[in-house]
Design a protein around this motif. Sequence first.
Motif, PDB file in Angstrom:
ATOM      1  N   ASP A  69      35.372  44.417  21.996  1.00  0.00           N
ATOM      2  CA  ASP A  69      35.295  43.264  21.094  1.00  0.00           C
ATOM      3  C   ASP A  69      36.592  42.481  21.061  1.00  0.00           C
ATOM      4  N   GLU A  70      37.613  42.956  21.731  1.00  0.00           N
ATOM      5  CA  GLU A  70      38.909  42.291  21.710  1.00  0.00           C
ATOM      6  C   GLU A  70      39.104  41.463  22.980  1.00  0.00           C
ATOM      7  N   LEU A  71      40.350  41.005  23.148  1.00  0.00           N
ATOM      8  CA  LEU A  71      40.680  40.120  24.258  1.00  0.00           C
ATOM      9  C   LEU A  71      40.569  40.864  25.584  1.00  0.00           C
ATOM     10  N   VAL A  72      40.016  40.196  26.585  1.00  0.00           N
ATOM     11  CA  VAL A  72      39.925  40.720  27.955  1.00  0.00           C
ATOM     12  C   VAL A  72      40.887  39.920  28.827  1.00  0.00           C
ATOM     13  N   GLU A  73      41.748  40.627  29.568  1.00  0.00           N
ATOM     14  CA  GLU A  73      42.759  39.983  30.404  1.00  0.00           C
ATOM     15  C   GLU A  73      42.349  40.078  31.877  1.00  0.00           C
ATOM     16  N   LEU A  74      42.558  38.978  32.586  1.00  0.00           N
ATOM     17  CA  LEU A  74      42.287  38.918  34.023  1.00  0.00           C
ATOM     18  C   LEU A  74      43.561  38.414  34.702  1.00  0.00           C
ATOM     19  N   ASP A  75      44.234  39.307  35.444  1.00  0.00           N
ATOM     20  CA  ASP A  75      45.498  38.984  36.100  1.00  0.00           C
ATOM     21  C   ASP A  75      45.322  39.041  37.613  1.00  0.00           C
ATOM     22  N   VAL A  76      45.844  38.028  38.308  1.00  0.00           N
ATOM     23  CA  VAL A  76      45.789  37.970  39.775  1.00  0.00           C
ATOM     24  C   VAL A  76      47.206  37.754  40.279  1.00  0.00           C
ATOM     25  N   ALA A  77      47.674  38.632  41.179  1.00  0.00           N
ATOM     26  CA  ALA A  77      49.029  38.536  41.723  1.00  0.00           C
ATOM     27  C   ALA A  77      49.070  39.211  43.079  1.00  0.00           C
ATOM     28  N   VAL A  78      50.140  38.958  43.805  1.00  0.00           N
ATOM     29  CA  VAL A  78      50.394  39.574  45.105  1.00  0.00           C
ATOM     30  C   VAL A  78      51.428  40.677  44.919  1.00  0.00           C
ATOM     31  N   GLN A  79      51.102  41.861  45.419  1.00  0.00           N
ATOM     32  CA  GLN A  79      52.033  42.984  45.349  1.00  0.00           C
ATOM     33  C   GLN A  79      52.867  43.011  46.625  1.00  0.00           C
ATOM     34  N   HIS A  80      54.103  42.482  46.512  1.00  0.00           N
ATOM     35  CA  HIS A  80      54.980  42.403  47.688  1.00  0.00           C
ATOM     36  C   HIS A  80      55.714  43.702  47.961  1.00  0.00           C
ATOM     37  N   LYS A  81      55.800  44.599  46.984  1.00  0.00           N
ATOM     38  CA  LYS A  81      56.552  45.843  47.186  1.00  0.00           C
ATOM     39  C   LYS A  81      55.858  46.762  48.185  1.00  0.00           C
ATOM     40  N   ALA A  82      54.535  46.679  48.230  1.00  0.00           N
ATOM     41  CA  ALA A  82      53.793  47.514  49.176  1.00  0.00           C
ATOM     42  C   ALA A  82      53.922  46.935  50.578  1.00  0.00           C
TER      43      ALA A  82
END
Length: 512
Positions: free
Chosen positions: A406-419
């Motif tokens: 029932d709370e906020l849903v977060e959608l994050d998109v990023a590039v993982q450069h460390k891998a």
Amino acid sequence: MTTIFSKLLRHLYALRAWLFLLLLLSIATLLSSLLSTFVSFTSQAMLFVLVVTIAAYQLDRLQSIIGAVASVLLLNFFFVPPTWTFHVEQSEHLIALGTMLVVALVINQLTTRLKQETVLAHLNEQRARQLQELAISLTITETTAAIQQLGQAAFERAFQGRTCLILADQNLSLDKRTDLSRQQIDGLRCCMKEMQFLGAGSLRWGDLNDWYVPLGSAGQVRGAVLIQTVRPNDEDGQEHAKALCSLLTQAFERLQLNLYLQTAQNEAQKQQLQSIFLSAISHDLRTPLAVMVGAASALQSQGAKLSADQQDKLLESIVNEGNYLTNVTENTLQLVRLTHAENSLRRDWESIEEIVGAVLARIKQGNNESRIQATLAKDLPLLRLDPVLIAQLLSNLVDDALKYSDELVELDVAVQHKAHPAFLQVAIKDRGPGIPDAEHDSIFVAYSRLAQHDQSNQRSAGLGLAVCRAIAKAHDGNLMVQNRDQGGSCFVLTLPIPELPAFKPELTITNP
């Protein structure tokens, strides 16, 4: 020219050996002459025994025997009275010379046998090492051609390159071989037909100079091996050739067993999918159909007696059950398609920002936009995707997050450069009831349901997450779930970042 050069080398080597023997005899004679006034006859004889021993170790059998006889004759001629003759006056000297000759011949025999056993032990060690290396190499081969290539190389190494390995399915092409005689071709075919060892030293075709070794097991012909110009009495060589064929046969059988196993696994997977689909029909499809039929029958038969609110509720139940039925059917068919036709994806260079935007636009129509917070990094790369499938994956994950939280849903998109290599990561976070660690893998199995979900008011067929992971795998990615520190779940989708194709500017035509 090569044959003449080889003969010349052999003659030079033989001449070198005779010169070496002459040098040894000369040195022994010279030393005995210098020491004749200081040592006894027995000591002088020991010098020639030393020469015989050295010759036995360094020269071949004939040369060492001649060296032994020559040593006795030189000792008699120069140092046994009367000197400078072969006449022996004293019986002690005659016994000494005879004993010396016997000792020299015994040393020669023992040394020759020791040299043969040393050579044989070294050869057996090489063959054992070759069998070990071949067995290791065959364990990682995946094709019949690779096994044949390894086998051919192994036989050439073991028998100086005079070999030919033919598989059973290459029987018809034997007549086209120009490097084999008609007799050798017939021998290979007879060996494959009878599955018996043929050739020199065997009971069949023993007058030939070649070996024909069958390749295969009882009832299963794999091929045959031709080993040319062999020694008939080389039993160790025969056993080594048979051991090589045994390893190759085991490799062929392993490939066949792997094929049978893969076929059985595919059939089992097919049966499992059929069982899953039947389960869906018997439960997840039949229940909503029954509700829809019941509501429609009530409207048809008693529509006039029902109030407007009751009619609206019945119509709403028909719509809800129809939507649920559509969702279950699409997910089931999608799972079957992804499992059996992974190569049918319609991939193209797509922007993940546009796919996320389309998903958010659909959710906006359901009045849930205020409960979603999307964070996209700048300069996200293009990916080779099937946009419809990726949109379905993200929609399923976001819908589940909204359903169970029932709370906020977060959608994050990023590039993982460390891998290394770098990859794109899409994380969908909620504050729902969470998922036990023990069930982090089982939730991605088709028709699996969590206990807390079954106790809630939310209904699920257990197909959505299975389809999501299948979509991720089809794109060479992965989908996993993690628990958040303050409660809730985080579904993480990882996708590889392919290299962009080289830019090829189009030719421009200018008007004159």
